[in-house]
Each structure stands twice: as C-alpha cells, then as structure tokens.
Motif scaffolding. Structure first.
Motif, PDB file in Angstrom:
ATOM      1  N   PRO A 181      43.873  27.704  37.981  1.00 51.95           N
ATOM      2  CA  PRO A 181      43.276  26.582  37.625  1.00 51.95           C
ATOM      3  C   PRO A 181      41.625  26.574  37.661  1.00 51.95           C
ATOM      4  O   PRO A 181      41.186  27.774  37.782  1.00 51.95           O
ATOM      5  CB  PRO A 181      43.548  25.755  38.943  1.00 51.95           C
ATOM      6  CG  PRO A 181      43.757  26.739  40.188  1.00 51.95           C
ATOM      7  CD  PRO A 181      44.302  28.066  39.326  1.00 51.95           C
ATOM      8  N   PRO A 182      40.883  25.627  37.410  1.00 57.35           N
ATOM      9  CA  PRO A 182      39.538  25.777  37.270  1.00 57.35           C
ATOM     10  C   PRO A 182      38.896  26.236  38.487  1.00 57.35           C
ATOM     11  O   PRO A 182      39.417  26.364  39.609  1.00 57.35           O
ATOM     12  CB  PRO A 182      39.245  24.306  36.997  1.00 57.35           C
ATOM     13  CG  PRO A 182      40.258  23.354  37.489  1.00 57.35           C
ATOM     14  CD  PRO A 182      41.503  24.168  37.530  1.00 57.35           C
ATOM     15  N   PRO A 183      37.480  26.654  38.547  1.00 56.47           N
ATOM     16  CA  PRO A 183      37.022  27.191  39.277  1.00 56.47           C
ATOM     17  C   PRO A 183      36.988  26.373  40.764  1.00 56.47           C
ATOM     18  O   PRO A 183      36.747  27.173  41.715  1.00 56.47           O
ATOM     19  CB  PRO A 183      35.628  27.622  38.827  1.00 56.47           C
ATOM     20  CG  PRO A 183      35.781  27.656  37.322  1.00 56.47           C
ATOM     21  CD  PRO A 183      36.802  26.620  36.942  1.00 56.47           C
ATOM     22  N   SER A 184      36.685  25.216  40.572  1.00 56.14           N
ATOM     23  CA  SER A 184      36.776  24.084  41.917  1.00 56.14           C
ATOM     24  C   SER A 184      37.716  24.423  42.694  1.00 56.14           C
ATOM     25  O   SER A 184      37.747  24.049  43.782  1.00 56.14           O
ATOM     26  CB  SER A 184      36.252  22.760  41.445  1.00 56.14           C
ATOM     27  OG  SER A 184      37.460  22.331  40.555  1.00 56.14           O
ATOM     28  N   ARG A 185      38.719  25.196  42.211  1.00 52.04           N
ATOM     29  CA  ARG A 185      40.053  24.882  42.963  1.00 52.04           C
ATOM     30  C   ARG A 185      40.309  26.255  43.581  1.00 52.04           C
ATOM     31  O   ARG A 185      41.530  26.729  43.927  1.00 52.04           O
ATOM     32  CB  ARG A 185      41.267  24.321  42.531  1.00 52.04           C
ATOM     33  CG  ARG A 185      41.241  22.799  42.142  1.00 52.04           C
ATOM     34  CD  ARG A 185      42.303  22.227  41.011  1.00 52.04           C
ATOM     35  NE  ARG A 185      43.617  22.870  41.332  1.00 52.04           N
ATOM     36  CZ  ARG A 185      44.479  22.605  40.359  1.00 52.04           C
ATOM     37  NH1 ARG A 185      44.164  21.824  39.264  1.00 52.04           N
ATOM     38  NH2 ARG A 185      45.766  23.082  40.628  1.00 52.04           N
ATOM     39  N   LEU A 186      39.476  27.274  43.379  1.00 54.42           N
ATOM     40  CA  LEU A 186      39.585  28.753  43.562  1.00 54.42           C
ATOM     41  C   LEU A 186      38.659  29.217  44.797  1.00 54.42           C
ATOM     42  O   LEU A 186      37.548  28.490  44.844  1.00 54.42           O
ATOM     43  CB  LEU A 186      39.254  29.535  42.263  1.00 54.42           C
ATOM     44  CG  LEU A 186      40.241  29.462  40.980  1.00 54.42           C
ATOM     45  CD1 LEU A 186      39.758  30.356  39.787  1.00 54.42           C
ATOM     46  CD2 LEU A 186      41.717  29.502  41.386  1.00 54.42           C
ATOM     47  N   SER A 187      39.115  30.215  45.426  1.00 53.58           N
ATOM     48  CA  SER A 187      38.377  30.823  46.503  1.00 53.58           C
ATOM     49  C   SER A 187      37.274  31.584  45.739  1.00 53.58           C
ATOM     50  O   SER A 187      37.466  31.827  44.587  1.00 53.58           O
ATOM     51  CB  SER A 187      39.127  31.888  47.317  1.00 53.58           C
ATOM     52  OG  SER A 187      39.736  32.780  46.558  1.00 53.58           O
ATOM     53  N   ALA A 195      35.956  35.388  36.908  1.00 56.87           N
ATOM     54  CA  ALA A 195      34.631  35.335  35.973  1.00 56.87           C
ATOM     55  C   ALA A 195      34.604  36.857  35.214  1.00 56.87           C
ATOM     56  O   ALA A 195      34.179  36.788  34.273  1.00 56.87           O
ATOM     57  CB  ALA A 195      33.674  35.396  36.972  1.00 56.87           C
ATOM     58  N   ARG A 196      35.108  37.924  35.867  1.00 59.59           N
ATOM     59  CA  ARG A 196      34.949  39.272  35.432  1.00 59.59           C
ATOM     60  C   ARG A 196      36.058  39.287  34.278  1.00 59.59           C
ATOM     61  O   ARG A 196      35.623  39.672  33.115  1.00 59.59           O
ATOM     62  CB  ARG A 196      35.547  40.233  36.414  1.00 59.59           C
ATOM     63  CG  ARG A 196      34.595  40.328  37.501  1.00 59.59           C
ATOM     64  CD  ARG A 196      34.797  41.732  38.322  1.00 59.59           C
ATOM     65  NE  ARG A 196      35.859  41.410  39.313  1.00 59.59           N
ATOM     66  CZ  ARG A 196      35.578  40.975  40.443  1.00 59.59           C
ATOM     67  NH1 ARG A 196      34.496  40.786  40.927  1.00 59.59           N
ATOM     68  NH2 ARG A 196      36.872  40.878  41.200  1.00 59.59           N
ATOM     69  N   LEU A 197      37.098  38.535  34.256  1.00 55.38           N
ATOM     70  CA  LEU A 197      38.165  38.613  33.194  1.00 55.38           C
ATOM     71  C   LEU A 197      37.492  37.728  31.988  1.00 55.38           C
ATOM     72  O   LEU A 197      37.303  38.143  30.731  1.00 55.38           O
ATOM     73  CB  LEU A 197      39.419  38.152  33.452  1.00 55.38           C
ATOM     74  CG  LEU A 197      40.483  38.933  33.964  1.00 55.38           C
ATOM     75  CD1 LEU A 197      41.764  38.213  34.390  1.00 55.38           C
ATOM     76  CD2 LEU A 197      40.812  40.127  33.228  1.00 55.38           C
ATOM     77  N   ALA A 198      36.780  36.841  32.328  1.00 58.18           N
ATOM     78  CA  ALA A 198      36.272  35.795  31.296  1.00 58.18           C
ATOM     79  C   ALA A 198      35.142  36.311  30.598  1.00 58.18           C
ATOM     80  O   ALA A 198      35.133  36.442  29.523  1.00 58.18           O
ATOM     81  CB  ALA A 198      35.841  34.525  31.831  1.00 58.18           C
ATOM     82  N   PRO A 206      40.433  27.399  29.745  1.00 56.87           N
ATOM     83  CA  PRO A 206      39.438  26.625  29.172  1.00 56.87           C
ATOM     84  C   PRO A 206      38.098  27.161  29.296  1.00 56.87           C
ATOM     85  O   PRO A 206      37.858  28.199  30.203  1.00 56.87           O
ATOM     86  CB  PRO A 206      39.589  25.166  30.021  1.00 56.87           C
ATOM     87  CG  PRO A 206      40.036  25.759  31.586  1.00 56.87           C
ATOM     88  CD  PRO A 206      40.826  27.029  31.295  1.00 56.87           C
ATOM     89  N   VAL A 207      37.204  26.805  28.314  1.00 53.03           N
ATOM     90  CA  VAL A 207      35.731  27.449  28.452  1.00 53.03           C
ATOM     91  C   VAL A 207      35.053  26.738  29.638  1.00 53.03           C
ATOM     92  O   VAL A 207      34.760  25.635  29.604  1.00 53.03           O
ATOM     93  CB  VAL A 207      34.930  26.943  27.097  1.00 53.03           C
ATOM     94  CG1 VAL A 207      33.472  27.619  27.083  1.00 53.03           C
ATOM     95  CG2 VAL A 207      35.986  27.471  25.857  1.00 53.03           C
ATOM     96  N   LEU A 208      34.735  27.857  30.614  1.00 53.14           N
ATOM     97  CA  LEU A 208      34.196  27.149  31.700  1.00 53.14           C
ATOM     98  C   LEU A 208      33.177  28.063  32.296  1.00 53.14           C
ATOM     99  O   LEU A 208      33.408  29.416  31.947  1.00 53.14           O
ATOM    100  CB  LEU A 208      35.197  26.897  32.772  1.00 53.14           C
ATOM    101  CG  LEU A 208      36.042  25.602  32.447  1.00 53.14           C
ATOM    102  CD1 LEU A 208      37.116  25.609  33.455  1.00 53.14           C
ATOM    103  CD2 LEU A 208      35.391  24.405  32.748  1.00 53.14           C
ATOM    104  N   ASP A 209      32.215  27.927  33.338  1.00 51.96           N
ATOM    105  CA  ASP A 209      31.502  29.005  34.021  1.00 51.96           C
ATOM    106  C   ASP A 209      32.398  29.202  35.077  1.00 51.96           C
ATOM    107  O   ASP A 209      32.385  28.650  36.002  1.00 51.96           O
ATOM    108  CB  ASP A 209      30.126  28.436  34.201  1.00 51.96           C
ATOM    109  CG  ASP A 209      29.458  29.545  35.335  1.00 51.96           C
ATOM    110  OD1 ASP A 209      30.029  30.358  35.631  1.00 51.96           O
ATOM    111  OD2 ASP A 209      28.405  29.090  35.712  1.00 51.96           O
ATOM    112  N   TRP A 210      33.077  30.314  35.027  1.00 50.20           N
ATOM    113  CA  TRP A 210      34.260  30.608  36.103  1.00 50.20           C
ATOM    114  C   TRP A 210      33.608  31.353  37.421  1.00 50.20           C
ATOM    115  O   TRP A 210      34.553  31.697  38.402  1.00 50.20           O
ATOM    116  CB  TRP A 210      35.216  31.743  35.319  1.00 50.20           C
ATOM    117  CG  TRP A 210      36.059  30.875  34.312  1.00 50.20           C
ATOM    118  CD1 TRP A 210      35.969  31.004  33.243  1.00 50.20           C
ATOM    119  CD2 TRP A 210      37.300  30.485  34.768  1.00 50.20           C
ATOM    120  NE1 TRP A 210      36.871  30.168  32.478  1.00 50.20           N
ATOM    121  CE2 TRP A 210      37.963  29.819  33.793  1.00 50.20           C
ATOM    122  CE3 TRP A 210      37.979  29.862  36.226  1.00 50.20           C
ATOM    123  CZ2 TRP A 210      38.899  29.161  33.485  1.00 50.20           C
ATOM    124  CZ3 TRP A 210      39.035  29.231  35.964  1.00 50.20           C
ATOM    125  CH2 TRP A 210      39.457  28.980  34.723  1.00 50.20           C
TER     126      TRP A 210
END
Length: 301
Positions: A181-187, A195-198, A206-210
């Motif tokens: 899920p999106p970053p806000s739901r991640l530890s 972020a490293r994968l992105a 989706p295109v986000l700042d991970w």
C-alpha cells in the motif's frame, strides 16, 4: 493433472474439470462467493465497519467466509482453514487460505476491481490458487505443473481460457514495478525498502514519494486500477508489470496468487528471498530480475 484434463482446459471446458477434485471444489467455492458478493455489490444499504487495523469490512466479507468454511468442512472435515475475518480452524497438512473479498475498499465504493482469493496449501506448498472477480467477469487459476489460466466468470465452456506465459526480458533498472500500500500505511522499514525499489526502477506505480509518510496526500489508486485485473500480482502474471511488491500482507492476501504467478513463469518470495507468506512482504517478479530487486531492496550495510 493429466493430458485429457489439460485438453479440456485448452478447449475451454472449465465446468468439466472434475478430474481434479480440489479444483472442482475451488470452482464451486468461487461460484458461491460470487453469488453472495453480487447480492451486496452496489447495494444502497451496504454498510461497512473499520477493523482494529483500520481496514474496512462488510457483511459480505463475513458471509462469504462463513459459507466457504462450511462448504469445505462438509467435503473435507479434516482440512484446516484460515481466513481474514475469523479465527483459524483446524490443524492439518492441508489448509485452505481464503480472502472473502480482496479489495473491500473498492467493493464498498462500487469499483469492480475486487475478488475472492482461494488457495490450498499442502505440506507448506501452495497446490492451488484461484482468483474470482465477478464484477470484471474474469477468473484466474493455477495448479502446479498445469499452467496458469485466465477465463470468464462465470465459467463458460464456449469461451476458451487463455494460458498466461511470461518471457524474461531486460534488467531491473528498466523494470516497471508496482508497490502497495501507499507510504502512509507502511512502517519506516517498509518505506525504506519501497523507496529503494522505486529509486532503482524505471517506472513505479503509483507515482509517489515512497520515502515519506505524508498523510495529507490524497489516497492514490492501486496499481491494478483500470487494468482489468484485481490484484497487483496478476499484473505480473499477465505481463502488465515486471514486478509487484505487497507489504503488510497476510497469508490470505498472497497465497492464491502464488501458483498463478509461478505457473505463468514468474517468481515469488518475501524480501529475504524465502517462499513464505507469514512475513508481511511479498515480491512477485519476472524470474530474470527477481534477485536483482531483492538486492536493490536491501538496506545498505
């Protein structure tokens, strides 16, 4: 599965798959789930609640799980069962793993990209996976050694199913990957890996700042939105993405799609490279880039 049964599959005779009792049962379970879900889908009085983890649940989720539990118990009383909504049941080498409605948030708002996930595990190996998406009119299924298939939902013997086959291509740096899920739901650790994968891939959905958990950002769409599938792993199995990373996942979110991706020619592991469904992370990928992505996701020493 023998050659006669494979011929039936190739000919589109989905309803004739009685040579495999487990697959026949999974098809019946999918039919039951579809019927219940259709009664609730887009109903004006559909209510939803929030569970302890913040995810939504409806009576449709609960009814489907209760009915499928009862059906499995009636045919295989010794089999174990685990689902998302109720306590696990039984101890057995055979275990059914079911998500009554995967994509409940989409189900609630009337979007079609949700499904029922049905898996059978035997001695720790996933021996059957089925995804039934009645609002999309599609099903995907696989058993080891028989290939991965996509066909109509409900089953229609006049419409031949399509075999899913991946071919290796390219490098991880050129890959298109999905993350959810999106970053806000991640530890914090999950965000770092995402972020490293992105950062190391050509295209990310989706295109986000991970790297940051900005809770003021509007909720993004899932990678599968608008794709005609209902799960990010199916984007890999159908060749629409090169890889998909699912984080914070339970076994019911992962189990059914493992055979489908692997029989299509893809790979699965958690972020440590183990074929486990209980660590909360699942990476599905084309085989030639899987290890590259695992290396990319690792924290630097």
């Amino acid at each position: 599965m023998d050659q006669d049964l494979m011929a039936k599959v190739a000919a589109g005779k989905v309803d004739g798959m009685t040579d495999s009792a487990d697959l026949a049962l999974a098809l019946r379970l999918a039919d039951q789930a579809d019927e219940i879900a259709r009664r609730y889908f887009r109903a004006p009085d559909l209510g939803a609640e929030r569970k302890g983890d913040g995810s939504p649940v409806t009576e449709a989720d609960r009814e489907i799980e209760r009915v499928l539990r009862a059906s499995i118990r009636a045919e295989h009383p010794g089999d174990a069962f685990v689902g998302e909504e109720f306590d696990a049941q039984g101890q057995s080498r055979r275990r059914w793993i079911i998500d009554a409605i995967d994509g409940t948030a989409s189900f609630i708002v009337g979007d079609p990209e949700w499904s029922t996930l049905i898996a059978l595990e035997d001695h720790g190996d996933m021996t059957l996976g089925m995804v039934s998406a009645p609002a999309l009119g599609r099903r995907w299924w696989a058993m080891p050694g028989t290939g991965a298939w996509m066909g109509p939902c409900p089953s229609d013997p006049s419409v031949p199913p399509v075999r899913l086959t991946l071919t290796p291509r390219g490098n991880a740096k050129d890959a298109a990957i999905g993350i959810w899920p999106p970053p806000s739901r991640l530890s914090a650790a999950e965000r770092d890996a995402a972020a490293r994968l992105a950062a190391g891939s050509a295209t990310v959905r989706p295109v986000l700042d991970w790297s940051t958990a900005d809770r003021t950002t509007p909720p993004p769409s899932k990678p599968s939105t608008g794709s005609g599938t209902c799960h990010g792993a199916l984007l890999v199995a159908t060749g629409k993405l090169d890889a998909f990373l699912l984080l914070g996942a339970g076994p019911w979110d992962i189990a059914a799609v493992i055979p489908i991706v692997e029989e299509a020619g893809g790979t699965f592991s958690d972020l440590s490279g183990q074929r486990r469904t209980d660590t909360g992370a699942a990476l599905f990928a084309r085989p030639d880039i899987h290890q590259q992505l695992l290396n990319m996701a690792k924290a630097p020493n």
